[in-house]
Every structure is written in C-alpha cells, then in structure tokens.
Design a protein around this motif. Structure first.
Motif, PDB file in Angstrom:
ATOM      1  N   ARG A  10      62.565  18.816 -55.523  1.00 36.31           N
ATOM      2  CA  ARG A  10      61.683  19.922 -55.151  1.00 36.31           C
ATOM      3  C   ARG A  10      62.394  21.010 -54.323  1.00 36.31           C
ATOM      4  O   ARG A  10      62.085  22.188 -54.473  1.00 36.31           O
ATOM      5  CB  ARG A  10      60.459  19.409 -54.401  1.00 36.31           C
ATOM      6  N   ARG A  52      61.499  14.868 -57.081  1.00 40.23           N
ATOM      7  CA  ARG A  52      62.587  14.526 -56.160  1.00 40.23           C
ATOM      8  C   ARG A  52      63.586  15.671 -55.973  1.00 40.23           C
ATOM      9  O   ARG A  52      64.358  15.681 -55.016  1.00 40.23           O
ATOM     10  CB  ARG A  52      63.316  13.263 -56.616  1.00 40.23           C
ATOM     11  N   SER A 104      55.702  19.545 -55.909  1.00 42.46           N
ATOM     12  CA  SER A 104      55.863  18.964 -54.572  1.00 42.46           C
ATOM     13  C   SER A 104      56.266  17.489 -54.609  1.00 42.46           C
ATOM     14  O   SER A 104      56.866  16.980 -53.651  1.00 42.46           O
ATOM     15  CB  SER A 104      54.564  19.125 -53.767  1.00 42.46           C
ATOM     16  N   ASN A 105      55.946  16.787 -55.699  1.00 36.00           N
ATOM     17  CA  ASN A 105      56.299  15.371 -55.797  1.00 36.00           C
ATOM     18  C   ASN A 105      57.601  15.136 -56.556  1.00 36.00           C
ATOM     19  O   ASN A 105      58.019  13.989 -56.730  1.00 36.00           O
ATOM     20  CB  ASN A 105      55.159  14.599 -56.481  1.00 36.00           C
TER      21      ASN A 105
END
Length: 383
Positions: free
Chosen positions: A314, A312, A309-310
């Motif tokens: 994703r 870039r 989720s973190n």
C-alpha cells in the motif's frame, strides 16, 4: 497604425519613422492609477483567492507533485493562444514517448519548449534575478528547433516589428512597437521598475509589467508566451506563490479577444483601470479554479488509499498514485526514469495492481511500449 487612433490620455508618445509609418513608445512605469472602488474590489478578491491557493497548495500532502501538471496546463494554453493545436493529453502522450504521436501533433515540441523554458526560469531565478538577461535565456529555449527558430532566439530584435493579423504590414498594422533604439531604452526602464522598491500591490505591479512588456514587444517572435511566462516567474520570485500553480493562460485563452483589446486600449487611451481589472479578474478566477482541482485531487487520493489499504504494497501504491497526479499518462520506462519506485519489473507490478484497483488503465492494448492512464486524475485536471 494612425496617430489619430491615440487619445491625449495615451501613456506614451507616437513618432513617425523615416519610412512614414508611426510607432508607439510607452512611458516608463508606473502610471498614475485611479483607485476606483471597482479596481480595489478586483484587487481584494484576487489577493484573497491567490492567498487561498498558496494555502491549499502547501497543505497538499505532497505539494511538489502538483507543479508538473499545472505547469504543463499553462504551457498548453499559452501556446494555444499563439495558434498551436496540442492539447494537455497530447503533451502527456508525447512525454510518455509514444512515438507515433510525433506525426499526429508536430507542435507538441513547441509546447514542450514552453515547459522547458518555464522550468529553466524557475530554477535559474534562484541565482539570477528577473532581468533582460534571464528573459533572453528563456526566449532561446522557447524557440529552439520550432516555429520561430529563425527569429533570432535569445536575442533582442534588431529590426522593426508590428502586431496585427496575418498579412498586416507596418503601414496598416493596428500596433507598431518602439523602434530598436527606443525599445532598448524601454527595456532598461522596465528592468529598473521590476527591481525598484514600490508601494504598489504586487499583483498590480505584475499587471503593469505584463502590459509594458507586450507594448515594448522586444522579440521578433514569442513575445506573448514570454510575457505570460514573466507573470508566472514574478508570482514565485516575489513569494506570492511558492509553486507555479496559477494557470492564467486558461483565462486569457477563454477571453482572448478582450485580452488583446484591453492591452491595446491602454496604449490608445490609457485605460489602465480596465486592463488591471481584467487581469485581476483572471487571477481571481484561475486561483479559485486551481483550489477546487487540488481539493478534488486530494479527495480522490484518499479514496484510492482506502481502496488498497489492505494491500501489503500500500505504501508503494500510494507513491505511484502521487506520481500519476504529477504525470497522469505514463509509460513504465518514464516512471522508472523519474521516480525511485524500483526496477522496471517492480513498477510494472505496481501498475498492474492499480489497474486491478481501477486507478489506472492501459490505453494502447499492446504487449510492448505500454502506456498507462489515470483517467479520474486526468479528468480533474482537464475539466
């Protein structure tokens, strides 16, 4: 086949050929059905389960990615019923263009033909209704370049066939379908039944049609696979399922002896209730099974999205996960050919990131022609 094998309840007639063997000609559909509490219960459960499958399949965030793996599972199992050895993983390796696999499982081409035939049927049925013409076109694809290619692919038989173990003859086979002329009349009647209005529940009609097609046995080879393909096509063309997600062949393979016995018992004794209950039970079990697998895939999909989720990238990584739900074993070239994920280098970068996150693993150990596997996705689809 002996005339004395057939009871007075047999839904057809037995005629003797000039060569002395007997053949069976099934009556046109529909038969008189006895609506016993047992049959009604099986129908209710099957209708409820398949409605749930339709609901869950359509609720999946990217429903189209489910089609490919479940079609391939059906192709593998339907072909295994006819004696092929290719597994689901074998087929995925084959399609990932791992060329050494060709020598290890030569019947993978046969299974892939089933996939092509079903894909063709699903697309073609949008323009051409379910018909003998469409069935012949599908049959031609099914047998192209594989075992059975000498058995007039795409053509209704012009000679007598029979059903039995290897080595059986017309004289001692347990079942001999209609002679050629009567077979053509039976096919015309079956096509009429498929298209005419009916008050019978759709799943009952499909069960009747599958029996009738197998009883007619219109091809020299491939009748079983075509008969199971017809089930899938009718489920979609009659809008019971939007997508071909039901793997009825898994149930049939698991209960293969009973499957053949139930079909034969209809011809010999008119045991419609027993056959339809068996068929509906298969629909019920497999619909429930696929619902569980789809829910597990969605749970896993959410877990993976949380893992990166973190990152870039994703959104692109999420697209790659969706791709691996449809294709759990893939090369970079295969992904580039079948997606809009970008260049070869870009896709390799996404794959490497998902290896880092534990979503994928590279399974060749080589530097070239690498193959990637989504092991957890594969486990959900296979177990």
């Amino acid at each position: 086949m002996k005339k004395t094998d057939f009871s007075q309840n047999a839904p057809g007639k037995i005629i003797k050929s000039m060569r002395g063997y007997f053949t069976y000609i099934p009556n046109p559909l529909p038969p008189e059905i006895e609506w016993t509490p047992r049959l009604i219960n099986h129908l209710t459960q099957a209708e409820r389960s398949i409605a749930r499958l339709e609901e869950v399949g359509q609720a999946f965030p990217v429903p189209h990615v489910l089609v490919r793996p479940f079609v391939r599972k059906e192709a593998v199992l339907s072909s295994q019923i006819e004696g092929t050895q290719t597994t689901f993983q074998n087929l995925l390796h084959y399609e990932a263009k791992q060329l050494t696999f060709l020598a290890e499982a030569p019947d993978a081409h046969e299974v892939q033909n089933y996939v092509k035939a079903l894909d063709y049927g699903i697309e073609r049925i949008q323009a051409l209704p379910m018909s003998i013409r469409l069935i012949k076109e599908i049959h031609a694809i099914l047998l192209k370049g594989v075992r059975g290619e000498l058995s007039t692919p795409g053509e209704i038989r012009c000679s007598q066939n029979w059903v039995g173990r290897p080595g059986a003859t017309l004289e001692n086979a347990p079942y001999v379908p209609p002679p050629v002329d009567e077979m053509k009349d039976c096919l015309a009647a079956l096509e009429k039944f498929i298209h005419e209005d009916s008050d019978l529940p759709a799943l009952i009609r499909i069960g009747l049609i599958h029996y009738q097609f197998e009883a007619i046995h219109p091809f020299l080879d491939g009748n079983g696979r075509i008969g199971r393909l017809i089930i899938t096509l009718l489920l979609t063309t009659w809008h019971i399922l939007t997508q071909p997600l039901l793997n009825i062949s898994i149930f049939i393979e698991r209960n293969k002896t009973e499957y053949y016995d139930r079909l034969l018992a209809v011809s010999l004794k008119g045991q419609w209730e027993e056959w339809l209950s068996f068929f509906l039970n298969g629909v019920n079990e497999q619909a429930q099974d696929v619902v569980l697998r789809i829910n597990s895939l969605q749970t896993l999909r959410v877990k993976y999205q949380e893992q990166f989720s973190n990152d870039r990238n994703r959104e692109k990584l999420g697209e790659v996960v969706n791709y691996f739900i449809s294709t759990p074993i893939s090369s970079i070239s295969q992904a580039q050919e079948n997606t809009n994920l970008g260049s070869y280098t870009m896709i390799q970068r996404y794959f490497d990131k998902l290896v880092h996150y534990g979503v994928l693993e590279e399974i060749t150990g080589g530097r070239r022609n690498r193959i990637y596997q989504a092991t957890e996705i594969l486990r959900i689809l296979e177990e």
